[in-house]
Design an enzyme around this catalytic site. Sequence first.
Site, mmCIF file in Angstrom:
data_model
loop_
_atom_site.group_PDB
_atom_site.id
_atom_site.type_symbol
_atom_site.label_atom_id
_atom_site.label_comp_id
_atom_site.label_asym_id
_atom_site.label_seq_id
_atom_site.Cartn_x
_atom_site.Cartn_y
_atom_site.Cartn_z
ATOM 1 N NE ARG A 85 -3.777 -2.204 0.041
ATOM 2 C CZ ARG A 85 -3.650 -3.499 -0.217
ATOM 3 N NH1 ARG A 85 -2.474 -3.982 -0.599
ATOM 4 N NH2 ARG A 85 -4.674 -4.316 -0.117
ATOM 5 C CB CYS A 99 18.241 25.912 14.021
ATOM 6 S SG CYS A 99 18.936 27.113 15.163
ATOM 7 C CB CYS A 104 16.565 30.799 14.088
ATOM 8 S SG CYS A 104 18.149 30.505 13.341
ATOM 9 C CB CYS A 115 7.821 22.608 32.963
ATOM 10 S SG CYS A 115 7.400 21.315 34.068
ATOM 11 C CB CYS A 129 21.904 27.215 12.493
ATOM 12 S SG CYS A 129 20.782 28.614 12.262
HETATM 13 ZN ZN LIG Z 1 19.590 29.026 14.211
#
Ligand SMILES: [Zn+2]
Length: 339
Positions: free
Chosen positions: A7, A166, A169, A181, A243
């Site tokens: 499938r 990321c 960012c 939390c 990043c």
């Molecule tokens: Zn970043």
Amino acid sequence: MNNRYSRQELFPPIGKSGQEKISTKHVLVIGTGALGSACAEALVRSGIGQLTIVDRDYVEWSNLQRQQLYTEEEAENRLPKVIAAKNRLTAINSSVVIEAIIADASGLELEEWAKQVDLIIDATDNFETRMMINDVSQKIGVPWIYGACVGSYGISYTIIPEKTPCLTCLLDTVPLGGLTCDTAGIISPAVSMVVSYQISEALKILVGDLDSLRNKLVSFDLWKNQHSAIKVDKLKKVDCPSCGQHRSYPYLSFENQTKTAVLCGRDSVQIRPSLSIARDLEALEKVLVKQGGNVQRNPYLLSFNVDSHRLVVFKDGRVLIHGTKDISEAKALYHRYLG
Ligand SMILES: [Zn+2]
């Protein structure tokens, strides 16, 4: 056996060639609670080659309402989640190579595991680990799929290193619900929805169809009937410490990895030795029994009660102290009974 994946192969964007690719891929799922159970099951059923699952916890009764791989017997025996998950997943698809790791992932460990995989799926319940996954993904160059849910709310985003922003960012600009939390409870459809987003994206990555990725941060509230998909590609920061051009991977620095922590949404404190130590649970049991303790032990962990607290000791030296949110009280109990 031969038409097991028929499938999925009939679905044109995957086809026979996509299925072949899937069968060679190795996925790392961090956390095997609600999201992790469902993601791992979907991946194993889809026929991936290899799966590594990591979790620090054991099965409890309050998990059974939504964590689909687990049974009453496993809650009764306090079986570590990854062990219970591996047993069930192997019964579902015996041709997938499954590695089960009982651990509270540190940055160093995450890095080692990430080097061996094609994709990381975030199924954690805490901010610290999630941000470590983000840094590791950027450092090693492995994509990861963020997912979180609480109450009837869920959120997901796919991060491709060198391509998308990321999570660091996005931290300042986008409300990333589910990162904090929360003890608001959760309903199972919120879990299934996040898993659907994560696994759809995972399949696209595994077959190499990156053009079909969503490229949006998606969030929803199933009870309030809300849905949003935000285009965030302009939010990639040149000076992002995770990043950007000059990277420090802030969440991998040793100081940021707490060794003693109050666990999210639970009346529990976790104490993690700075280096993992091999605890002889059998010997520890004898000592505690001599002191009159009510001790239960399985091959992976030992638990015993002290007044209104329950201490759970894992083989790697990690200890969960249930019944308190007070770190100094937890430490006092730890030193009294466990050195
Ligand atoms: Zn970043």
